[in-house]
Design a protein around this motif. Structure first.
Motif, PDB file in Angstrom:
ATOM      1  N   PRO A 100       7.919   8.466   4.513  1.00  0.00           N
ATOM      2  CA  PRO A 100       6.961   7.797   5.396  1.00  0.00           C
ATOM      3  C   PRO A 100       7.581   6.557   6.017  1.00  0.00           C
ATOM      4  O   PRO A 100       8.425   5.889   5.401  1.00  0.00           O
ATOM      5  N   SER A 129       9.053   8.919   9.282  1.00  0.00           N
ATOM      6  CA  SER A 129       7.914   9.240  10.132  1.00  0.00           C
ATOM      7  C   SER A 129       6.681   9.366   9.261  1.00  0.00           C
ATOM      8  O   SER A 129       6.757   9.837   8.121  1.00  0.00           O
ATOM      9  N   ASP A 130       5.533   8.947   9.806  1.00  0.00           N
ATOM     10  CA  ASP A 130       4.282   9.149   9.092  1.00  0.00           C
ATOM     11  C   ASP A 130       3.732  10.549   9.310  1.00  0.00           C
ATOM     12  O   ASP A 130       2.732  10.920   8.692  1.00  0.00           O
ATOM     13  N   ALA A 131       4.370  11.336  10.186  1.00  0.00           N
ATOM     14  CA  ALA A 131       4.027  12.752  10.303  1.00  0.00           C
ATOM     15  C   ALA A 131       4.620  13.485   9.104  1.00  0.00           C
ATOM     16  O   ALA A 131       5.717  13.157   8.647  1.00  0.00           O
ATOM     17  N   ARG A 132       3.914  14.464   8.597  1.00  0.00           N
ATOM     18  CA  ARG A 132       4.369  15.178   7.408  1.00  0.00           C
ATOM     19  C   ARG A 132       5.529  16.106   7.755  1.00  0.00           C
ATOM     20  O   ARG A 132       5.395  17.004   8.584  1.00  0.00           O
ATOM     21  N   ARG A 145       6.887  11.702  -0.360  1.00  0.00           N
ATOM     22  CA  ARG A 145       5.566  11.863   0.230  1.00  0.00           C
ATOM     23  C   ARG A 145       4.526  11.141  -0.622  1.00  0.00           C
ATOM     24  O   ARG A 145       4.559  11.214  -1.853  1.00  0.00           O
ATOM     25  N   ALA A 147       0.796  11.291  -1.282  1.00  0.00           N
ATOM     26  CA  ALA A 147      -0.312  12.213  -1.019  1.00  0.00           C
ATOM     27  C   ALA A 147      -0.824  12.795  -2.322  1.00  0.00           C
ATOM     28  O   ALA A 147      -0.159  12.710  -3.359  1.00  0.00           O
ATOM     29  N   TYR A 193      -7.047   3.485   8.992  1.00  0.00           N
ATOM     30  CA  TYR A 193      -5.681   3.977   8.778  1.00  0.00           C
ATOM     31  C   TYR A 193      -5.766   5.499   8.726  1.00  0.00           C
ATOM     32  O   TYR A 193      -6.223   6.068   7.753  1.00  0.00           O
ATOM     33  N   SER A 194      -5.351   6.153   9.814  1.00  0.00           N
ATOM     34  CA  SER A 194      -5.610   7.582   9.934  1.00  0.00           C
ATOM     35  C   SER A 194      -4.765   8.441   9.002  1.00  0.00           C
ATOM     36  O   SER A 194      -5.024   9.634   8.862  1.00  0.00           O
ATOM     37  N   ASN A 195      -3.749   7.869   8.335  1.00  0.00           N
ATOM     38  CA  ASN A 195      -3.016   8.627   7.321  1.00  0.00           C
ATOM     39  C   ASN A 195      -3.802   8.731   6.019  1.00  0.00           C
ATOM     40  O   ASN A 195      -3.400   9.444   5.102  1.00  0.00           O
ATOM     41  N   ASN A 221      -2.203   5.312  13.135  1.00  0.00           N
ATOM     42  CA  ASN A 221      -1.555   6.150  12.134  1.00  0.00           C
ATOM     43  C   ASN A 221      -0.415   5.424  11.445  1.00  0.00           C
ATOM     44  O   ASN A 221       0.374   6.024  10.723  1.00  0.00           O
ATOM     45  N   SER A 222      -0.320   4.121  11.668  1.00  0.00           N
ATOM     46  CA  SER A 222       0.675   3.283  11.014  1.00  0.00           C
ATOM     47  C   SER A 222      -0.034   2.069  10.432  1.00  0.00           C
ATOM     48  O   SER A 222      -0.715   1.330  11.154  1.00  0.00           O
TER      49      SER A 222
END
Length: 304
Positions: A100, A129-132, A145, A147, A193-195, A221-222
């Motif tokens: 992340p 990246s905050d994208a998986r 990760r 999660a 925080y959209s994550n 998202n950050s």
């Protein structure tokens, strides 16, 4: 009849590099060799693997699931050869790591620098990246990760806990009042925080669950992107400790409702399904597992 492992490996290279020419250059053969290997595999399987035009190469519906098998076949073969070569030799080669963004900058990048200092023949491609990340499809050797992991074929190792903290500036709380229970948040400006999607969930000492829908002037998202608005006193945010830790320690932010905090989220180290890994990857895994325990600890709390 034995499988055509060379054709499967070439197929995986074409998928990764998205063209026959690029795949040929990457694996050190000519384009004709690549074309013949793919055609040979298609003939054995009795179905086309790619749609080909003068401008575009795309997997067919039949080719899409087979691409995952091809990647695994190639990865396992490469790992087996490298494991045999690595015995008793200096660790060398490239490792692809995904993490992340915020956690990677604060905690992973400094460790990578230390690891490279100890192993100068290793090169690391660090993807933040905050994208998986898709560990298998993206060719990632080591992924970190934060999660609650669903069931997966990936190999996962829990390194520790990451706790989230409900925080705001002292000035915001002085002006707007401090929430005493999660339900009090309904009258506040909540920075999203959209994550950490969905409602904010809390749990008291008696196990009572409460959910609050976040609504406010900013969603991102950050977590780092929320900090300027948060520190400007524009609202309340719920963020991981590795993002708000320094501000909590300095007193720029204070924590609320610690007794209602939700359970910690796990910090996991992920690797592809195959148990075969080069010695350099095993060395990095051991190094990260040893040194990523302290960052999981809670930051000092400044309460009200």
């Amino acid at each position: 009849m034995l499988p055509d492992l060379e054709a499967w490996a070439v197929f995986a290279a074409v998928v990764e590099h998205r063209s026959f020419s690029a795949a040929a250059q990457a694996i050190g053969v000519n384009k004709a060799t690549v074309s013949k290997a793919v055609a040979r595999l298609e003939a054995r399987l009795g179905q086309a693997l790619f749609h080909r035009t003068s401008r575009r190469l795309a997997l067919t519906e039949a080719g899409k699931p087979l691409a995952e098998h091809a990647r695994l076949i190639l990865a396992q073969a490469v790992a087996a050869e490298e494991a045999a070569r690595d015995g008793g030799t200096t660790l060398a080669g490239r490792i692809r790591v995904a993490a992340p963004l915020g956690f990677g900058i604060a905690n992973v990048a400094p460790l990578i620098a230390r690891f490279l200092g100890d192993h100068p023949a290793i090169a690391i491609d660090l993807q933040l990246s905050d994208a998986r990340a898709d560990i298998v499809a993206d060719g990632i050797d080591v992924g970190l990760r934060i999660a609650d992991l669903p069931d997966s074929s990936l190999r996962a190792r829990r390194l520790g806990d990451i706790r989230t903290h409900l925080v705001a500036t002292p000035a915001y709380l002085a002006a707007q009042g401090e929430p005493r229970r999660p339900g009090d948040l309904a009258g506040h400006r909540l920075l999203g925080y959209s994550n950490l999607p969905g409602p904010w969930r809390f749990r008291g000492a008696d196990g009572e669950p409460i959910s609050v829908t976040a609504a406010g002037p900013l969603t991102a998202n950050s977590g780092e992107a929320l900090l300027p608005a948060l520190l400007a006193g524009l609202g309340i945010a719920r963020l991981p400790g590795f993002i708000v830790g320094p501000s909590l320690e300095s007193g720029a932010l204070v924590e609320m409702l610690p007794a209602w905090a939700p359970p910690a989220t796990g910090l996991y180290l992920l690797t592809p399904p195959s148990p075969l890994r080069p010695a350099r990857v095993e060395a990095l895994i051991a190094f990260l597992a040893e040194h990523l325990r302290d960052p999981c600890a809670d930051p000092p709390r400044h309460g009200r």
